[in-house]
Design an enzyme around this catalytic site. Structure first.
Site, PDB file in Angstrom:
ATOM      1  N   LYS A  13       0.841  -1.213   0.000  1.00 60.52           N
ATOM      2  CA  LYS A  13       0.000   0.000   0.000  1.00 60.52           C
ATOM      3  C   LYS A  13       0.874   1.260   0.000  1.00 60.52           C
ATOM      4  O   LYS A  13       0.671   2.160  -0.806  1.00 60.52           O
ATOM      5  CB  LYS A  13      -0.916   0.025   1.243  1.00 60.52           C
ATOM      6  CG  LYS A  13      -1.853  -1.157   1.363  1.00 60.52           C
ATOM      7  CD  LYS A  13      -2.764  -1.038   2.574  1.00 60.52           C
ATOM      8  CE  LYS A  13      -2.062  -1.073   3.906  1.00 60.52           C
ATOM      9  NZ  LYS A  13      -1.387  -2.355   4.229  1.00 60.52           N
ATOM     10  N   ARG A  88     -10.071   0.607   8.523  1.00 62.66           N
ATOM     11  CA  ARG A  88      -9.568  -0.739   8.768  1.00 62.66           C
ATOM     12  C   ARG A  88     -10.569  -1.580   9.528  1.00 62.66           C
ATOM     13  O   ARG A  88     -10.298  -2.740   9.837  1.00 62.66           O
ATOM     14  CB  ARG A  88      -8.330  -0.603   9.624  1.00 62.66           C
ATOM     15  CG  ARG A  88      -7.073  -1.136   9.028  1.00 62.66           C
ATOM     16  CD  ARG A  88      -6.004  -0.777  10.025  1.00 62.66           C
ATOM     17  NE  ARG A  88      -4.792  -1.429   9.826  1.00 62.66           N
ATOM     18  CZ  ARG A  88      -3.740  -0.894   9.220  1.00 62.66           C
ATOM     19  NH1 ARG A  88      -3.809   0.278   8.660  1.00 62.66           N
ATOM     20  NH2 ARG A  88      -2.626  -1.554   9.165  1.00 62.66           N
ATOM     21  N   ARG A 127      11.605  -5.296   4.873  1.00 60.98           N
ATOM     22  CA  ARG A 127      11.436  -3.843   4.653  1.00 60.98           C
ATOM     23  C   ARG A 127      12.431  -3.036   5.492  1.00 60.98           C
ATOM     24  O   ARG A 127      12.693  -3.353   6.653  1.00 60.98           O
ATOM     25  CB  ARG A 127      10.012  -3.422   5.027  1.00 60.98           C
ATOM     26  CG  ARG A 127       9.835  -1.894   4.976  1.00 60.98           C
ATOM     27  CD  ARG A 127       8.410  -1.452   5.095  1.00 60.98           C
ATOM     28  NE  ARG A 127       7.689  -2.176   6.111  1.00 60.98           N
ATOM     29  CZ  ARG A 127       6.370  -2.252   6.173  1.00 60.98           C
ATOM     30  NH1 ARG A 127       5.641  -1.647   5.270  1.00 60.98           N
ATOM     31  NH2 ARG A 127       5.796  -2.924   7.139  1.00 60.98           N
ATOM     32  N   ARG A 160      11.130  -1.158  11.005  1.00 61.78           N
ATOM     33  CA  ARG A 160      10.030  -0.712  11.857  1.00 61.78           C
ATOM     34  C   ARG A 160       9.928  -1.629  13.073  1.00 61.78           C
ATOM     35  O   ARG A 160      10.184  -2.822  12.962  1.00 61.78           O
ATOM     36  CB  ARG A 160       8.712  -0.765  11.059  1.00 61.78           C
ATOM     37  CG  ARG A 160       8.222   0.606  10.635  1.00 61.78           C
ATOM     38  CD  ARG A 160       7.121   0.540   9.625  1.00 61.78           C
ATOM     39  NE  ARG A 160       5.944  -0.232  10.005  1.00 61.78           N
ATOM     40  CZ  ARG A 160       4.842  -0.324   9.264  1.00 61.78           C
ATOM     41  NH1 ARG A 160       4.768   0.335   8.120  1.00 61.78           N
ATOM     42  NH2 ARG A 160       3.820  -1.048   9.651  1.00 61.78           N
ATOM     43  N   ARG A 171      -0.398  -9.198  12.963  1.00 60.47           N
ATOM     44  CA  ARG A 171      -1.032  -8.146  12.139  1.00 60.47           C
ATOM     45  C   ARG A 171      -1.856  -8.771  11.017  1.00 60.47           C
ATOM     46  O   ARG A 171      -2.935  -8.275  10.679  1.00 60.47           O
ATOM     47  CB  ARG A 171       0.045  -7.220  11.558  1.00 60.47           C
ATOM     48  CG  ARG A 171       0.557  -6.202  12.570  1.00 60.47           C
ATOM     49  CD  ARG A 171       1.947  -5.706  12.243  1.00 60.47           C
ATOM     50  NE  ARG A 171       2.044  -5.013  10.976  1.00 60.47           N
ATOM     51  CZ  ARG A 171       3.195  -4.815  10.320  1.00 60.47           C
ATOM     52  NH1 ARG A 171       4.326  -5.266  10.819  1.00 60.47           N
ATOM     53  NH2 ARG A 171       3.192  -4.170   9.177  1.00 60.47           N
TER      54      ARG A 171
HETATM   55  P1  AP5 Z   1       4.757  -1.549   1.790  1.00 65.64           P
HETATM   56  O1  AP5 Z   1       4.359  -0.784   0.584  1.00 65.64           O
HETATM   57  O2  AP5 Z   1       5.529  -0.846   2.838  1.00 65.64           O
HETATM   58  O3  AP5 Z   1       3.503  -2.322   2.388  1.00 65.64           O
HETATM   59  P2  AP5 Z   1       2.212  -1.786   3.158  1.00 65.64           P
HETATM   60  O4  AP5 Z   1       1.022  -2.426   2.553  1.00 65.64           O
HETATM   61  O5  AP5 Z   1       2.240  -0.301   3.259  1.00 65.64           O
HETATM   62  O6  AP5 Z   1       2.480  -2.481   4.547  1.00 65.64           O
HETATM   63  P3  AP5 Z   1       2.383  -1.913   6.039  1.00 65.64           P
HETATM   64  O7  AP5 Z   1       3.157  -2.891   6.866  1.00 65.64           O
HETATM   65  O8  AP5 Z   1       2.788  -0.471   6.099  1.00 65.64           O
HETATM   66  O9  AP5 Z   1       0.912  -2.067   6.322  1.00 65.64           O
HETATM   67  P4  AP5 Z   1       0.229  -2.026   7.686  1.00 65.64           P
HETATM   68  O10 AP5 Z   1      -1.151  -1.950   7.276  1.00 65.64           O
HETATM   69  O11 AP5 Z   1       0.592  -3.143   8.579  1.00 65.64           O
HETATM   70  O12 AP5 Z   1       0.916  -0.777   8.417  1.00 65.64           O
HETATM   71  P5  AP5 Z   1       0.367   0.663   8.827  1.00 65.64           P
HETATM   72  O13 AP5 Z   1       1.517   1.550   8.913  1.00 65.64           O
HETATM   73  O14 AP5 Z   1      -0.783   1.037   8.003  1.00 65.64           O
HETATM   74  O15 AP5 Z   1       5.615  -2.807   1.268  1.00 65.64           O
HETATM   75  C1  AP5 Z   1       6.179  -3.725   2.179  1.00 65.64           C
HETATM   76  C2  AP5 Z   1       7.551  -4.156   1.645  1.00 65.64           C
HETATM   77  O16 AP5 Z   1       7.382  -4.880   0.424  1.00 65.64           O
HETATM   78  C3  AP5 Z   1       8.499  -2.996   1.327  1.00 65.64           C
HETATM   79  O17 AP5 Z   1       9.777  -3.345   1.735  1.00 65.64           O
HETATM   80  C4  AP5 Z   1       8.411  -2.852  -0.194  1.00 65.64           C
HETATM   81  O18 AP5 Z   1       9.642  -2.425  -0.732  1.00 65.64           O
HETATM   82  C5  AP5 Z   1       8.071  -4.258  -0.653  1.00 65.64           C
HETATM   83  N1  AP5 Z   1       7.167  -4.276  -1.810  1.00 65.64           N
HETATM   84  C6  AP5 Z   1       6.065  -3.498  -1.982  1.00 65.64           C
HETATM   85  N2  AP5 Z   1       5.446  -3.794  -3.149  1.00 65.64           N
HETATM   86  C7  AP5 Z   1       6.173  -4.797  -3.718  1.00 65.64           C
HETATM   87  C8  AP5 Z   1       6.026  -5.543  -4.941  1.00 65.64           C
HETATM   88  N3  AP5 Z   1       5.018  -5.327  -5.789  1.00 65.64           N
HETATM   89  N4  AP5 Z   1       6.954  -6.504  -5.208  1.00 65.64           N
HETATM   90  C9  AP5 Z   1       7.970  -6.740  -4.349  1.00 65.64           C
HETATM   91  N5  AP5 Z   1       8.159  -6.075  -3.175  1.00 65.64           N
HETATM   92  C10 AP5 Z   1       7.266  -5.099  -2.864  1.00 65.64           C
HETATM   93  O19 AP5 Z   1      -0.191   0.365  10.295  1.00 65.64           O
HETATM   94  C11 AP5 Z   1       0.682   0.051  11.353  1.00 65.64           C
HETATM   95  C12 AP5 Z   1      -0.102  -0.076  12.648  1.00 65.64           C
HETATM   96  O20 AP5 Z   1      -0.737   1.167  12.976  1.00 65.64           O
HETATM   97  C13 AP5 Z   1      -1.259  -1.097  12.632  1.00 65.64           C
HETATM   98  O21 AP5 Z   1      -0.811  -2.400  12.931  1.00 65.64           O
HETATM   99  C14 AP5 Z   1      -2.164  -0.530  13.738  1.00 65.64           C
HETATM  100  O22 AP5 Z   1      -1.673  -0.848  15.012  1.00 65.64           O
HETATM  101  C15 AP5 Z   1      -2.019   0.985  13.553  1.00 65.64           C
HETATM  102  N6  AP5 Z   1      -3.051   1.532  12.635  1.00 65.64           N
HETATM  103  C16 AP5 Z   1      -2.829   2.172  11.457  1.00 65.64           C
HETATM  104  N7  AP5 Z   1      -3.990   2.529  10.882  1.00 65.64           N
HETATM  105  C17 AP5 Z   1      -4.972   2.099  11.716  1.00 65.64           C
HETATM  106  C18 AP5 Z   1      -6.385   2.157  11.654  1.00 65.64           C
HETATM  107  N8  AP5 Z   1      -7.041   2.704  10.613  1.00 65.64           N
HETATM  108  N9  AP5 Z   1      -7.082   1.606  12.682  1.00 65.64           N
HETATM  109  C19 AP5 Z   1      -6.450   1.056  13.740  1.00 65.64           C
HETATM  110  N10 AP5 Z   1      -5.115   0.966  13.848  1.00 65.64           N
HETATM  111  C20 AP5 Z   1      -4.375   1.478  12.840  1.00 65.64           C
HETATM  112 MG    MG Z   2       2.393   1.088   4.860  1.00 65.18          MG
END
Ligand code: AP5
Ligand code: MG
Length: 213
Positions: A13, A88, A127, A160, A171
Site C-alpha cells: 500500500k 480498517r 522492509r 520498523r 497483524r
Molecule cells: P509496503 O508498501 O511498505 O507495504 P504496506 O502495505 O504499506 O504495509 P504496512 O506494513 O505499512 O501495512 P500495515 O497496514 O501493517 O501498516 P500501517 O503503517 O498502516 O511494502 C512492504 C515491503 O514490500 C516494502 O519493503 C516494499 O519495498 C516491498 N514491496 C512493496 N510492493 C512490492 C512488490 N510489488 N513486489 C515486491 N516487493 C514489494 O499500520 C501500522 C499499525 O498502525 C497497525 O498495525 C495498527 O496498530 C495501527 N493503525 C494504522 N492505521 C490504523 C487504523 N485505521 N485503525 C487502527 N489501527 C491502525
Molecule cells: Mg504502509
C-alpha cells in the site's frame, strides 16, 4: 479523486501510494505514518498508539476516526486524497462515509491489493525505512544502492518496530478478522477494484493507473 488503498500488512500500500500521489498530486494520508510520527515526537497520542502497534493490534476506533477525519478536513484534501490504512474496520468505514456525506464528498475507488500470506511476511521482514524521509526499501526486492543508506536523502535505514515475524503474523491475523469484512462492505457499494499485489510494483502501478483513467 478520492481514493482508499486497502490490503493486508506488507501488501504494498505504502509503495503504491508514493507512486499514486506523485502522479496525481493528491495528499497521502497514512494513519500508520501519523501514529509513527506521534510516537517519535513522544505525544500522548503516540504513547497510547504504541502500546497497540507494538503488539500488532489495531489502535481503538475512538482514537483513529477523529484523527483521520480531522486530516480530511484540511484544505489540501479538498481536491482529492489517498487514504492508506484507513478505514480498517467496518465501524471506521461507516464513520468515514458519514463524514464524507456531511462534507459533500464520496470515495471514487477503493483499491484492494491482495497478496498471499507467505509473501507478506517476506516483504514485512525485509522492509527497511529511512529514519529521516520515510522512503521505504526492501533488502532484496527494492534494495538501496548502498546497504543501510537511503538513496533519496542519505539517511539511515531502519526496521520498523512492528516488522518482526511474531508481530507480522499477528497483524495479518488481525487483518483477516477485523479488516477483511470491509471487502464485502465495499463490494456492496460497488466501488472496489481487486488487484493482484504479487506482481512487480511497476506492473501493479500501471494497472492502477488504467483503473483510475
Ligand atoms: P509496503 O508498501 O511498505 O507495504 P504496506 O502495505 O504499506 O504495509 P504496512 O506494513 O505499512 O501495512 P500495515 O497496514 O501493517 O501498516 P500501517 O503503517 O498502516 O511494502 C512492504 C515491503 O514490500 C516494502 O519493503 C516494499 O519495498 C516491498 N514491496 C512493496 N510492493 C512490492 C512488490 N510489488 N513486489 C515486491 N516487493 C514489494 O499500520 C501500522 C499499525 O498502525 C497497525 O498495525 C495498527 O496498530 C495501527 N493503525 C494504522 N492505521 C490504523 C487504523 N485505521 N485503525 C487502527 N489501527 C491502525
Ligand atoms: Mg504502509
Amino acid at each position: 479523486m478520492n481514493l482508499i488503498l486497502l490490503g493486508p500488512p506488507g501488501a504494498g500500500k505504502g509503495t503504491q501510494a508514493a507512486m499514486i500521489v506523485d502522479k496525481y498530486q493528491i495528499p497521502h494520508i497514512s494513519t500508520g505514518d501519523i501514529f509513527r510520527k506521534n510516537i517519535s515526537e513522544g505525544t500522548a497520542l503516540g504513547i497510547k498508539a504504541k502500546e497497540y502497534m507494538d503488539r500488532g493490534e489495531l489502535v481503538p476506533n475512538s482514537l483513529v476516526i477523529e484523527i483521520a477525519t480531522d486530516r480530511l478536513g484540511e484544505d489540501d484534501c479538498k481536491d482529492g486524497f489517498l487514504l492508506d490504512g484507513f478505514p480498517r474496520t467496518v465501524e471506521q468505514a461507516v464513520a468515514l462515509d458519514a463524514y464524507l456525506r456531511e462534507t459533500d464528498r464520496k470515495i471514487d475507488y477503493v483499491l484492494d491489493i491482495d497478496v498471499d500470506k507467505e509473501l507478506l511476511v517476506e516483504r514485512i521482514i525485509g522492509r527497511r525505512v529511512c529514519a529521516d524521509c520515510g522512503a521505504s526499501f526492501h533488502v532484496t526486492n527494492m534494495p538501496p544502492k548502498e546497504e543501510g543508506v537511503c538513496d533519496r536523502c542519505q539517511g539511515q535505514l531502519k526496521q520498523r518496530n512492528d516488522d518482526n515475524a511474531e508481530t507480522a503474523n499477528n497483524r495479518i491475523e488481525v487483518y483477516n478478522k477485523q479488516t477483511k469484512p470491509l471487502l464485502d462492505y465495499y463490494d456492496k457499494l460497488g466501488n472496489i477494484v481487486h488487484l493482484d499485489g504479487s506482481k512487480n510494483l511497476n506492473d501493479l502501478f500501471k494497472e492502477i493507473v488504467e483503473v483510475l483513467e
